[in-house]
Every structure is written in structure tokens, then in C-alpha cells.
Design an enzyme around this catalytic site. Structure first.
Site, mmCIF file in Angstrom:
data_model
loop_
_atom_site.group_PDB
_atom_site.id
_atom_site.type_symbol
_atom_site.label_atom_id
_atom_site.label_comp_id
_atom_site.label_asym_id
_atom_site.label_seq_id
_atom_site.Cartn_x
_atom_site.Cartn_y
_atom_site.Cartn_z
ATOM 1 N N GLU A 161 0.923 -0.829 0.079
ATOM 2 C CA GLU A 161 -0.170 -0.148 -0.182
ATOM 3 C C GLU A 161 0.552 0.968 -0.147
ATOM 4 O O GLU A 161 0.607 1.884 1.437
ATOM 5 C CB GLU A 161 -0.471 -0.129 0.826
ATOM 6 C CG GLU A 161 -1.722 -1.294 1.133
ATOM 7 C CD GLU A 161 -2.759 -0.832 2.423
ATOM 8 O OE1 GLU A 161 -2.534 0.144 3.127
ATOM 9 O OE2 GLU A 161 -3.922 -2.039 2.578
ATOM 10 N N GLU A 354 -5.787 -9.163 1.001
ATOM 11 C CA GLU A 354 -5.458 -7.892 2.377
ATOM 12 C C GLU A 354 -7.571 -8.252 1.744
ATOM 13 O O GLU A 354 -8.166 -6.912 0.608
ATOM 14 C CB GLU A 354 -5.349 -6.799 3.029
ATOM 15 C CG GLU A 354 -4.138 -7.174 2.831
ATOM 16 C CD GLU A 354 -3.800 -5.546 3.889
ATOM 17 O OE1 GLU A 354 -4.617 -4.688 4.273
ATOM 18 O OE2 GLU A 354 -2.148 -5.846 4.119
HETATM 19 O O1 IFM Z 1 -4.362 -2.636 9.266
HETATM 20 C C1 IFM Z 1 -3.648 -2.393 7.688
HETATM 21 C C2 IFM Z 1 -2.291 -2.925 6.870
HETATM 22 O O2 IFM Z 1 -1.356 -3.260 7.404
HETATM 23 C C3 IFM Z 1 -2.545 -2.345 6.231
HETATM 24 N N1 IFM Z 1 -3.788 -2.311 5.216
HETATM 25 C C4 IFM Z 1 -4.716 -1.992 5.751
HETATM 26 C C5 IFM Z 1 -5.345 -2.952 7.839
HETATM 27 C C6 IFM Z 1 -5.649 -1.974 8.053
HETATM 28 O O3 IFM Z 1 -6.323 -1.245 8.107
#
Ligand code: IFM
Length: 440
Positions: A161, A354
Site C-alpha cells: 500500500e 488483504e
Molecule cells: O492494518 C492495515 C494493514 O497494515 C494495511 N492494510 C489495511 C489494514 C487495516 O487497516
């Protein structure tokens, strides 16, 4: 373990070889702060008022000392793969790579495929993404990690990200390193993208052939049909989605962005567009965006200044998680089909790196509903012809949720942060049952 609710309507089968996993990141779970160099997050959390509950990640889930227990949880869950991140500050410390060496061995012995991310926001404290040189230093870090783990690790993720790290950490100042540069933060995006391209080259030089990036994306919905709202939503889509996907997939920046970037942008874009083997998408929720209102807003815990050329609004009509994020599974199908439409043959196979939600409690039926809905939505994208190869739940464990501290629980496994006791939640049982069904 709390038993999962029986599902009445089975989730359709995913293609053979589909990779099921869970994700974590180093800073959020590892602890063992004394056995690594400091990161920008250590500096940031030491400043009063930066983290909602005043906590730090000095201990977190104490994973460095308890990783065997966590690997056993992964094995019992039955995932194919585990996405974790390699802490750059730990790798720089004496013996720091030994921990990942052991972790990789233990994962493989448990039948779980290791999928390391090489940067997940915990930049060594003496480095700065505003400096181009950080991209070169990152390539050296990648070379070092690949030399040590590349005999056993085959699947790699370069960055996590870069959009959030740029926006939250450098433009709005709610994450480390806490800068409020607004659009002057754009070089941070460019240098991370350059680091990604250099990392792909470094991994290829080390013999890797299964490389991706984990970019966060989501549909951007205009607040109304009004031209000003549509234009603002389009701009937000450029910032969140196209700014990070176009350079990697098309080798160019969206119109008007390239000239704001530092250095020899055309030459850098050739590096940034080094082909990846798959494209990772982190998806949580869509965003509804309208024209600027000339007023500051607080949205999802983030203060957005009045001078931004958009105004983020609530997505109405959907349930929300404890974080206040709307639960819109169909937006995942929308995102993936739109990506395929936008990038066509330039989009390699996709992996959802994710997806998850923050809810309290061990009997977390809301999380089951969220995950069940999103896995079905993912299947609809597969049916619509999107080549999706894997799905990773965020997260295995409750952990240090950045500026929210320990107040947002994303885990399939509950962690008591006083005792470090792990307790699988109902959602852990649900995911375990899903993985068995998918393999029967
Ligand atoms: O916890 C975070 C992660 O580190 C990166 N993506 C989003 C998740 C939830 O906010």
C-alpha cells in the site's frame, strides 16, 4: 474454539490451485523492539497524541518469541499461504535475518507457503521516502533478503500500500512519519514506485519468478450525478487507484501527474513498469466522494484539510464495521471487473492480498458475514472472467492497528495483549471450514 455458524448456502468452488491465505505485517505483530533498529513508526508512536490509545508496537503480539505457536495456528487453520512482512529495521540489525530464516523453515515444515512483503511501512528511522536514494537502499535490502531466503521462498511481494503510506504518512500526517505535505508528498509515491521496480529487478536477479505488489484499491463513488461531484470522485480515483496502478501496469502516470514527480520520470517509469507476475489488491470498502466544501472534515479517524479538491462522505445504506467502514461486498466485484476493463491484457492475474474488517468479540458473526460476502463477491468476479488466483484475509491475529493502537481488532484469532493468550474466534472456524470445503 468457538464453533462457526453453519453456512446454509455453500460458497462456490474456486479454480484448482487457488491460493487461500492470511496476512500480517512485521511492525503490527512482531514486538522484540530491542532486537532491531528503530523505524519511523517507533519515532512517531513515541510522540504524545499520535496513537489513539497511547500504545506502541514494542511488544504487540510478541510474535518474534511466539512464532511457533502462530505457525501452529496457521497449520490448524489450513491455509495454503501466509503473507507476512520482513522488517527492514530488523534485517539491518545483527542476526535479524535469523528470525525470518527460522520462520520460513517452520512455515514450510507446517505445509504453509511463506509469502513475504519486503516493505510494510516500517521504514528505518534514518531513511526518508522524500529522498530518491531510499529506493536504491531498498533494492539493497531486497537483494540481501532474497540471498538469504530465496532458496525456500518463491512468492514475493515488493511493497504494501504505497498509497496509504504516502497519503496517511506524508500528506495528512496521521501515520508515521507524520508529515502534512498534501500534494508535496507526491515524490514519496514516486520513490516508492521506483523502489518497487528496482525490487522486481533485484528479485529477478536472485532467480525469483513469482513477484507481485500489494496495492490498496477501491471503487470511488460520486456523491451525486452533479458534474462537480463526478469530477471530484474522478480525481480521488486517480489518487487512490490510477496513480499507483497505471505506472506499474501501463508504464505511465495518469494525465497531469507525471510533471509533478521528481527526477527523470520517463526513465524511472521504465523501471517501475518491470513486469510483475501477478497484481495484489488490498480491498476493504468503496469511498463516496463529492466536490470540496471548503471545510475540514474528519473521516474514519482522518482529519482532511479544507484545501483538498474533494470531500469524502459517508457511504449510506450499508452496515459499518467498528472502524466505521461500510460493508459492501459487491464493490469488490465492481472493482475487479472495472480493473479488467481499464487495464485489459496489461492486468496480470490478480491476488487479493488483504480483505477483512474490525469487530470486537470472540463470537464474531459480523466478521463471518463480511468475509462470506466478500468471498462470494470474489467468485462473481471470477465468473465474470477476472483471473483471480488467491485471497488473503487480513489478519491472522488482532494486532497493532497503527494510529488506532490496539483498539481495532482485525484478527481471526483474538489476542489478549496482557497475557499474549491467543484464542481462535468463530471466524477462524468459519475460514477453516471454508478451506476444507474448497478442497474436498
Ligand atoms: O492494518 C492495515 C494493514 O497494515 C494495511 N492494510 C489495511 C489494514 C487495516 O487497516
Amino acid at each position: 474454539m468457538i464453533r462457526a455458524m453453519a453456512t446454509t448456502n455453500p460458497i462456490p468452488r474456486f479454480p484448482v490451485g487457488f491460493l487461500w491465505g492470511v496476512s500480517t505485517s512485521a511492525h503490527q505483530i512482531e514486538g522484540a523492539v530491542d532486537a532491531r533498529e528503530p523505524s519511523v513508526w517507533d519515532v512517531f508512536t513515541a510522540e504524545p497524541g499520535r496513537v489513539r490509545d497511547g500504545s506502541t508496537a514494542a511488544v504487540a503480539c510478541d510474535h518474534v518469541h511466539r512464532h511457533r505457536e502462530d505457525v501452529a495456528l496457521l497449520a490448524d487453520l489450513g491455509v495454503d499461504a501466509y503473507r507476512f512482512s520482513v522488517s527492514w529495521p530488523r534485517v539491518r540489525a545483527e542476526g535479524g535475518l535469523d528470525f525470518y530464516d527460522r520462520l520460513v523453515d517452520d512455515l514450510l515444515a507446517a505445509g504453509v507457503r511463506p509469502v513475504p512483503t519486503l516493505f510494510h511501512w516500517d521504514l528505518p528511522a534514518d531513511l526518508d521516502w522524500l529522498e530518491r536514494d531510499t529506493a536504491e537502499r531498498f533494492a539493497e535490502h531486497v537483494t540481501r533478503v532474497a540471498a538469504r531466503l530465496g532458496d525456500r521462498v518463491t512468492k514475493w511481494i515488493t511493497l504494501n500500500e504505497p498509497a496509504e503510506h504516502t497519503l496517511l504518512g506524508h500528506a495528512l500526517g496521521v501515520h508515521a512519519p507524520g508529515r502534512t505535505l498534501l500534494f508535496d508528498a507526491l515524490p514519496v509515491a514516486h520513490h516508492q514506485l521506483l523502489a518497487h521496480g528496482l525490487a522486481v529487478r533485484a528479485l529477478r536477479a536472485a532467480g525469483a519468478s513469482d513477484i507481485g505488489i500489494a496495492n490498496s484499491h477501491g471503487p470511488t463513488w460520486p456523491a451525486s450525478d452533479d458534474a462537480a461531484d463526478v469530477a471530484a470522485a474522478d480525481f480521488y480515483d486517480t489518487l487512490l487507484n490510477r496513480l499507483f496502478a497505471d505506472p506499474v501496469l501501463l508504464g505511465r502516470y495518469p494525465e497531469g501527474i507525471g510533471e509533478l514527480m521528481p527526477g527523470d520520470v520517463e526513465a524511472d517509469l521504465k523501471t517501475i513498469a518491470e513486469p510483475v507476475d501477478w497484481y495484489g489488491i488490498n480491498y476493504y470498502a468503496p469511498t463516496r466522494v463529492g466536490a470540496p466544501q471548503g471545510a475540514e472534515i474528519e473521516f474514519g479517524g482522518v482529519r482532511m484539510p479544507a484545501e483538498l479538491p474533494f470531500f469524502v462522505r459517508d457511504v449510506e445504506g450499508y452496515p459499518v464495521t467498528d472502524f466505521g467502514w461500510p460493508v459492501v461486498p459487491e464493490a469488490l466485484t465492481e472493482l475487479l471487473t472495472a480493473f479488467r476493463g481499464r487495464y485489459g491484457d496489461r492486468l496480470p492475474p490478480v491476488v487479493i492480498t488483504e480483505n477483512g474488517c474490525a469487530y470486537e468479540g470472540l463470537n464474531d458473526t459480523d466478521r463471518i458475514t463480511y468475509l462470506d460476502g466478500h468471498v462470494r463477491a470474489l467468485h462473481r468476479a471470477v465468473e465474470a472472467g477476472v483471473d483471480v488466483r488467491g485471497y488473503f484475509v487480513w489478519s491472522l491475529l488482532d494486532n497493532f492497528e497503527w494510529a488506532e493502537g490496539y483498539g481495532r481488532r482485525f484478527g481471526l484469532v483474538h489476542v489478549d495483549f496482557d497475557t499474549q493468550r491467543r484464542t481462535p474466534k468463530a471466524s477462524y472456524g468459519w475460514y477453516r471450514a471454508l478451506l476444507r470445503e474448497q478442497r474436498d
